[in-house]
Design an enzyme around this catalytic site. Structure first.
Site, mmCIF file in Angstrom:
data_model
loop_
_atom_site.group_PDB
_atom_site.id
_atom_site.type_symbol
_atom_site.label_atom_id
_atom_site.label_comp_id
_atom_site.label_asym_id
_atom_site.label_seq_id
_atom_site.Cartn_x
_atom_site.Cartn_y
_atom_site.Cartn_z
ATOM 1 N N HIS A 33 -2.051 -5.425 1.505
ATOM 2 C CA HIS A 33 -3.318 -6.117 1.275
ATOM 3 C C HIS A 33 -3.013 -7.531 0.795
ATOM 4 C CE1 HIS A 33 -7.291 -7.131 -0.373
ATOM 5 N NE2 HIS A 33 -6.611 -7.679 -1.369
ATOM 6 N N PHE A 78 -15.642 3.164 7.001
ATOM 7 C CA PHE A 78 -14.308 3.601 6.572
ATOM 8 C C PHE A 78 -14.101 3.482 5.056
ATOM 9 C CE2 PHE A 78 -14.015 -0.828 8.094
ATOM 10 C CZ PHE A 78 -13.486 -1.474 6.973
ATOM 11 N N ARG A 129 -1.644 -14.521 4.293
ATOM 12 C CA ARG A 129 -2.412 -13.850 5.356
ATOM 13 C C ARG A 129 -1.672 -13.965 6.685
ATOM 14 N NH1 ARG A 129 -6.701 -10.446 4.170
ATOM 15 N NH2 ARG A 129 -7.186 -10.745 6.353
ATOM 16 N N GLU A 173 -9.255 -10.841 -7.729
ATOM 17 C CA GLU A 173 -8.355 -9.691 -7.523
ATOM 18 C C GLU A 173 -7.173 -9.723 -8.499
ATOM 19 O OE1 GLU A 173 -9.495 -9.030 -2.806
ATOM 20 O OE2 GLU A 173 -7.415 -9.512 -3.330
ATOM 21 N N TYR A 218 -12.344 -2.215 -3.785
ATOM 22 C CA TYR A 218 -12.773 -2.403 -2.394
ATOM 23 C C TYR A 218 -14.298 -2.432 -2.231
ATOM 24 C CZ TYR A 218 -8.322 -2.168 0.218
ATOM 25 O OH TYR A 218 -7.100 -2.430 0.791
ATOM 26 N N ARG A 276 2.663 -6.492 8.974
ATOM 27 C CA ARG A 276 1.953 -5.357 9.573
ATOM 28 C C ARG A 276 2.543 -4.969 10.931
ATOM 29 N NH1 ARG A 276 -3.995 -7.273 7.467
ATOM 30 N NH2 ARG A 276 -4.121 -5.868 5.674
ATOM 31 N N ASN A 330 -1.930 0.191 6.953
ATOM 32 C CA ASN A 330 -1.377 -1.075 7.460
ATOM 33 C C ASN A 330 -0.489 -1.798 6.442
ATOM 34 O OD1 ASN A 330 -3.362 -1.990 5.778
ATOM 35 N ND2 ASN A 330 -4.533 -3.055 7.340
ATOM 36 N N LYS A 388 0.826 -1.214 0.000
ATOM 37 C CA LYS A 388 0.000 0.000 0.000
ATOM 38 C C LYS A 388 0.865 1.271 0.000
ATOM 39 C CE LYS A 388 -3.972 -2.174 2.330
ATOM 40 N NZ LYS A 388 -4.913 -2.048 3.479
HETATM 41 P P1 IDP Z 1 -7.717 -7.068 5.744
HETATM 42 O O1 IDP Z 1 -6.952 -6.064 4.899
HETATM 43 O O2 IDP Z 1 -6.907 -7.546 6.916
HETATM 44 O O3 IDP Z 1 -8.307 -8.185 4.922
HETATM 45 P P2 IDP Z 1 -10.406 -5.959 5.862
HETATM 46 O O4 IDP Z 1 -11.339 -6.146 6.992
HETATM 47 O O5 IDP Z 1 -10.661 -6.688 4.585
HETATM 48 O O6 IDP Z 1 -8.926 -6.270 6.400
HETATM 49 O O7 IDP Z 1 -10.356 -4.396 5.572
HETATM 50 C C1 IDP Z 1 -9.776 -3.896 4.400
HETATM 51 C C2 IDP Z 1 -8.903 -2.711 4.757
HETATM 52 O O8 IDP Z 1 -9.741 -1.677 5.278
HETATM 53 C C3 IDP Z 1 -7.881 -2.971 5.875
HETATM 54 O O9 IDP Z 1 -6.686 -3.523 5.413
HETATM 55 C C4 IDP Z 1 -7.677 -1.581 6.427
HETATM 56 O O10 IDP Z 1 -6.769 -0.841 5.605
HETATM 57 C C5 IDP Z 1 -9.052 -0.966 6.304
HETATM 58 N N1 IDP Z 1 -9.807 -1.091 7.561
HETATM 59 C C6 IDP Z 1 -10.338 -2.220 8.086
HETATM 60 N N2 IDP Z 1 -10.966 -1.953 9.254
HETATM 61 C C7 IDP Z 1 -10.833 -0.630 9.449
HETATM 62 C C8 IDP Z 1 -11.266 0.254 10.486
HETATM 63 O O11 IDP Z 1 -11.923 -0.129 11.459
HETATM 64 N N3 IDP Z 1 -10.932 1.580 10.342
HETATM 65 C C9 IDP Z 1 -10.209 2.037 9.282
HETATM 66 N N4 IDP Z 1 -9.783 1.251 8.295
HETATM 67 C C10 IDP Z 1 -10.080 -0.065 8.365
HETATM 68 MG MG MG Z 2 -9.752 -8.116 3.410
#
Ligand code: IDP
Ligand code: MG
Length: 134
Positions: free
Chosen positions: A118, A60, A88, A129, A52, A105, A115, A12
């Site tokens: 992805h 968010f 993962r 994807e 997304y 991360r 973070n 990212k």
């Molecule tokens: P992942 O990337 O670990 O699969 P997901 O739940 O799919 O997590 O969320 C996608 C992305 O959205 C996350 O990587 C993060 O950048 C962002 N995200 C997830 N939860 C939050 C939140 O509570 N606040 C802000 N951003 C979030």
């Molecule tokens: Mg995800």
């Protein structure tokens, strides 16, 4: 025994900006993952919103799409045994504060939104994807 799979990984903007691409690629290589294809690109807000889309109902979502489009990203097709799950695990929890020791991360993530990485969460989503970017 796990099958040979492919998954999509995105470094990212926060991590590309801090020149972490090579360090993150090395984590994959050390774990017997092959990087089949890769490219550095800068996507539009519209493309980020499409990518997304599964998160469109989340509070968010808008910030997330703006963020992914905020600077260059480095996208990769990873290949290896059970690579969807392995990737993962190497990434760690979504919130860097909760991520396990030595995960990408934990090492590099700044916050839950910035973070650093992805990774596809299933073989089915990995295929979708990969087709989105390649
Ligand atoms: P992942 O990337 O670990 O699969 P997901 O739940 O799919 O997590 O969320 C996608 C992305 O959205 C996350 O990587 C993060 O950048 C962002 N995200 C997830 N939860 C939050 C939140 O509570 N606040 C802000 N951003 C979030
Ligand atoms: Mg995800």
């Amino acid at each position: 025994m796990s099958n040979i799979e492919q998954t999509l990984s995105i470094i990212k903007p926060d991590a590309v900006e801090r020149n972490l691409v090579e360090e993150i690629k090395n984590i994959f290589l050390k774990n017997n993952i092959t990087i089949i294809e890769s490219k550095k690109i800068h996507i539009s807000k519209e493309e980020a919103s499409e990518f997304y889309k599964v998160h469109q109902s989340k509070p968010f979502y808008d910030d997330l799409c703006n963020y992914l489009a905020s600077g260059p990203i480095f996208v990769m097709i990873l290949e290896g045994k059970g690579v969807v799950t392995l990737n993962r695990r190497l990434m760690g929890a979504t919130d860097p504060k909760k991520a396990e020791k030595d995960t990408i991360r934990k090492l590099y993530g700044i916050s839950i939104d910035k973070n650093s990485i992805h990774g596809s969460d299933s073989v089915e989503n990995a295929n979708k994807e990969i087709n989105f970017f390649f």
